[in-house]
Design a protein around this motif. Structure first.
Motif, short mmCIF file in Angstrom:
data_model
loop_
_atom_site.label_atom_id
_atom_site.label_comp_id
_atom_site.label_asym_id
_atom_site.label_seq_id
_atom_site.Cartn_x
_atom_site.Cartn_y
_atom_site.Cartn_z
N LYS A 74 37.82 -18.60 46.33
CA LYS A 74 38.15 -19.85 47.03
C LYS A 74 38.56 -19.56 48.46
N ALA A 75 39.42 -18.51 48.64
CA ALA A 75 39.82 -18.14 50.00
C ALA A 75 38.62 -17.69 50.81
N ALA A 76 37.73 -16.92 50.15
CA ALA A 76 36.53 -16.47 50.86
C ALA A 76 35.63 -17.64 51.23
N GLU A 77 35.54 -18.63 50.32
CA GLU A 77 34.72 -19.81 50.63
C GLU A 77 35.28 -20.56 51.82
N GLU A 78 36.60 -20.67 51.87
CA GLU A 78 37.21 -21.35 53.02
C GLU A 78 36.92 -20.59 54.31
N GLN A 79 37.03 -19.25 54.23
CA GLN A 79 36.74 -18.44 55.41
C GLN A 79 35.26 -18.57 55.80
N ILE A 80 34.38 -18.56 54.76
CA ILE A 80 32.95 -18.72 55.04
C ILE A 80 32.66 -20.08 55.64
#
Length: 900
Positions: free
Chosen positions: A556-562
């Motif tokens: 989820k954090a990676a998706e937000e960063q992406i």
């Protein structure tokens, strides 16, 4: 009684009368009349006044029924219509003795006998009662004679009574036989006439001509009975042609041998149908010694059709068994093979003729042999079904597991015929089962090692399977978790939430995926991806619900960063696209190493005159349709040698390449190109970027500048030469300094005007019309009429200077001496291109001026006109008409650039 036994003449006469009565009874057909006649004759011979004949009633058992009487009225006979002989001593005694008894003392004999009591009541003094002999010693009845006057003694009356009883018995038997015979004949006739599918026939054995056929013949075959009997060869002619010869040969052979025979053949019906008949013929010998054949033809068409269908069905069944994917076999009562279908034969690689000799026991696995033999022997002994599973070696020398189901076969009489069985190869199924078991074990091991949660529930919400992570999260073990529900393990709100999603998944039959947020033990928000899916049963109906939950907090954090990076990238791309769209130079991008697909920005599309979405590659599939060519130093460049293609091929940048773009309409542009290759992550070339700058105007300006410098040098030299020539010619014509100064100055001004006009046109050429208007501008006035007309022609600078001086001289002469010197004068100037010859023709004609007189010698203007025509490679005609001067100059058109 016989005549030779008669003792006197009276007995002879009696016997002759008795024989006559017997003959009469033989021809009598009425039973009642015949019996009465017999009683009358007997009464007359013996002198009896009363006579009765009673018959035993078989249905009543002990009853005697009155059949005939003599000398007794109907009213009186009612008392003896029925006599119970068991209760009548006299009747019982006679019937039991089956003979004849004489009763002389009626008063004594009548006691206990209803029959004798009746005779006594009628005044009889004696009586004779004889039994009617029957078959097997059982009397048929009683013949009774009674007399009121006589008393019978001796043996002869009893013998006579017995003979009358015998005659009555024979007559009764004959009448009964004839009655039965008539009944049988009637029944036979009704049977024959009533047969619908059977023809009764009779025929001559020699000619086979029919002499009788039953009515069924017409109903069955449609031919009238008369046709059957009148046509000599009717039966033969209507036998089916394929059967006729065989039937006739067989019938004649059997008739000649006198044997009854039966055969089946086909007759052709009147409507063309083929009727199958089973014909049973009987050969009979008549009393006259002649033979007669009779028989019955039975319609067996339906039977034949049924047999055909049965054979077809049996053939279909045999074919079905033959091609069946399972192994089918038959055995005899001893267990030996009778038949094996193709699947079984192929399994053991045996031919059909080898089946009966094949020993299946030799193909058994040694470990299964004893068990299989015991079961088969038990089934053969008990004649019962059996099922077994064993390993058999096939034709490939491979052991296969066969499941055998066998059922006993019995004939219609109950005799044991053997077994019918089916072998099913279970090897693949067993292997699939083992593979499934191993798969399930792998599945459980895999699921238990998943970092996330995994579970399966039934429709009631009970856990069927859960991996170790799920069980650990619920503080239990996978085995203890089975059969329990979320209500037993979780808080009520969570259990209700999970149950609602389980039910929705089962009802919709669709997978559901959600991301659930919760607070972790460290206080930071955590995210879990939960996926639930239905698991259907064999009918396709959802039976179980499966679930997988994975911690996706990092994801989820990676998706937000992406997502943030994507936004930044999108903004960057938008900025770059805006930059490319705003750039005044062409930017081209090749999307493959061969540069077969090249896109461009709007400036590049406008530069090459292409739509923005077009493929600009000269090495692409649409290269032939591009509206331009690429040249370098006047030679067309091959597609692979173009800057972008060369940069992509070599992997090195191409800088400062100058090429010419020549369009299909003949126009061209000059491009200054830079190309740089694009590389992928592995360092390979994935495309190329090219930047094209249109330097056409710069190149043209440079060329113009160089041209102007060269032209300036040339013009200065020419101008000095022209000025020198004007001065020299003017001085020759005018020695007076004042006049010289005036004429020279005017001619210099005309030269200056021509130079000014060429300077305005950048010394590229000047319109002939503008050149004429500029030269005549100082001489135009409202009183004079000047008419100018001709096509648009652009002349070269050197031609323009020369023509400007010629026009000045002509106009000056017209103003001094010609049409422009008077208000009534008119000047007409025309020029045209001769289409037959590449020449330009210029005409100057004056009218309505002072009368013209041809000069005696040529002046400055005449010499200038002639030298100009010679300089242009043309000719000049000067005509001094009285009404005005006319000058015609003709020179090649290449000296001028015409545009009409």
């Amino acid at each position: 009684m016989r005549l030779e036994e008669a003792s006197d003449l009276h007995e002879v006469r009696v016997l002759k009368q008795l024989y006559a009565t017997s003959s009469q009874l033989w021809h009598e057909r009425d039973l009642q009349r015949g019996l009465k006649h017999l009683l009358k004759v007997a009464s007359e011979i013996l002198g009896a006044e009363l006579a009765t004949l009673h018959l035993v009633d078989p249905s009543a058992g002990r009853e005697l029924g009155l059949k005939a009487s003599h000398g007794i009225c109907l009213e009186a006979s009612r008392d003896i219509v029925s006599v119970r002989w068991k209760d009548d001593a006299a009747c019982a005694a006679v019937l039991e003795s089956a003979g004849c008894i004489s009763f002389g003392r009626m008063e004594v004999a009548a006691k206990g006998s209803r029959l004798l009591s009746f005779f006594q009541s009628k005044g009889a003094k004696c009586a004779l009662v004889a039994a009617l002999p029957g078959d097997n010693g059982s009397p048929l009845g009683l013949l009774s004679l009674a007399s009121r006057a006589r008393s019978w003694s001796g043996e002869w009356p009893r013998r006579f009574a017995q003979e009358c009883a015998r005659l009555a018995s024979d007559f009764l038997k004959r009448c009964e036989f004839e009655c039965e015979l008539r009944e049988h004949a009637d029944r036979y006739r009704q049977l024959v006439l009533g047969l619908s599918n059977t023809i009764v026939w009779e025929a001559d054995p020699d000619t086979l001509r029919l002499t009788f056929v039953s009515p069924a013949a017409e109903a069955l075959l449609g031919y009238p009975i008369a046709q059957w009997l009148t046509e000599e060869n009717f039966w033969i002619d209507h036998i089916h042609p394929d059967d006729r010869e065989k039937v006739l040969v067989y019938c004649r052979q059997e008739i000649q041998a006198g044997r009854d025979h039966q055969l089946e053949y086909r007759l052709i019906a009147a409507d063309g149908r083929t009727v199958w008949l089973r014909d049973r013929a009987y050969v009979a010998t008549l009393e006259n010694g002649k033979r007669q054949i009779r028989g019955v033809m039975h319609d067996v068409t339906q039977e034949k059709e049924a047999e055909l269908r049965l054979r077809e069905g049996e053939e279909r069944f045999r074919q079905m068994c033959e091609i069946a994917p399972v192994m089918i076999w038959l055995t005899d009562p001893c267990g030996r093979f009778l038949h094996a279908n193709r699947t079984l034969r192929e399994f053991w690689n045996i031919e059909e003729n080898e089946v009966s000799e094949f020993s299946w026991a030799s193909k058994l696995h040694p470990e299964d042999f004893c068990e299989v033999r015991q079961k088969v022997q038990t089934a053969l002994a008990t004649r019962s079904c059996f099922t077994l599973q064993a390993r058999f070696r096939n034709a490939s020398d491979e052991y296969r597991v066969l499941k055998i189901n066998a059922q006993p076969r019995f004939s219609c009489t109950g005799a044991f015929l053997g077994f019918i069985g089916i072998n099913v190869d279970l090897t693949n199924e067993i292997q699939a089962f083992e593979a499934l078991r191993e798969s399930e074990e792998r599945f459980e091991r895999f699921m238990h090692h998943l970092p996330g949660f995994a579970w399966i529930k039934d429709r009631s919400g009970r856990y069927v399977f859960a991996n170790a992570a799920t069980a650990k999260a619920l503080d239990t073990t996978p085995d203890k978790l089975k059969g329990r529900t979320d209500d037993e393990l979780l808080p009520a709100h969570l259990a209700a939430k999970f149950r609602a999603r389980d039910v929705a998944t089962l009802e919709t039959g669709k997978s559901q995926q959600t991301v659930e947020a919760f607070e972790g033990r460290d206080g930071w928000p955590r995210y879990s991806l939960v996926s639930k899916f239905p698991i259907p049963d064999a009918t396709g109906k959802p039976r179980l619900v499966g679930g997988i939950a994975i911690d996706v907090s990092k994801l989820k954090a990676a998706e937000e960063q992406i997502a943030k990076l994507n936004d930044d990238l999108r903004h960057r791309v938008e900025e770059l696209e805006a930059l490319l769209n705003a750039l005044p130079i062409g930017v081209f991008i090749a999307h493959d190493p061969q540069c077969r697909q090249i896109t461009m920005n709007p400036a590049g599309a406008a530069m090459l005159r292409l739509p923005l979405d077009a493929n600009a590659s000269k090495s692409g599939p649409d290269a032939d349709r591009l509206p331009f060519r690429v040249l370098k130093n006047g030679v067309e460049v091959a597609p692979e040698d173009l800057p972008m293609q060369r940069a992509a091929r070599t992997g090195q940048a191409v800088v400062g390449e100058v090429v010419d773009i020549v369009f299909d309409d003949g126009t061209s542009r000059v491009l200054y190109e830079h190309a740089s290759p694009l590389f992928d992550a592995s360092g390979g070339v994935r495309g190329c970027v090219g930047v094209f700058d249109d330097i056409t105007e710069r190149k043209r300006a440079e060329q113009q500048q160089q041209l102007l410098i060269s032209e300036l040098n040339h013009r200065v030299k020419n101008t000095l030469a022209i000025t020198q020539s004007i001065a020299s010619l003017t001085w020759r014509a005018t020695q007076d300094p004042a006049l010289f100064n005036e004429a020279f100055s005017a001619r210099l001004r005309a030269l200056a005007h021509a130079h000014s006009l060429l300077t305005a046109c950048s010394w590229q050429g000047v319109s002939l019309r503008e050149l004429i208007l500029t030269a005549l501008e100082p001489f135009q006035s409202q009183e004079n009429a000047i008419d100018i007309d001709g096509p648009q022609v652009v002349v070269k600078p050197e031609v323009a200077v020369t023509l400007s001086l010629v026009l000045h001289e002509l106009a000056t002469n017209a103003a001094k001496h010609g049409a422009l010197s008077t208000p009534e004068g008119c000047l007409i100037i025309r020029w045209q291109l001769d289409p037959s010859q590449p020449d330009l023709e210029f005409c100057w004609r004056e009218t309505n001026g002072p009368p013209v007189v041809a000069p005696r010698k040529s002046g400055f203007g005449t010499r200038l006109i002639r030298s100009t025509a010679a300089q242009l490679g043309g000719t000049v005609h000067l005509d001094y008409h009285r009404e005005g001067v006319e000058v015609r100059i003709r020179f090649p058109v290449e000296q001028a650039r015409a545009a009409i």
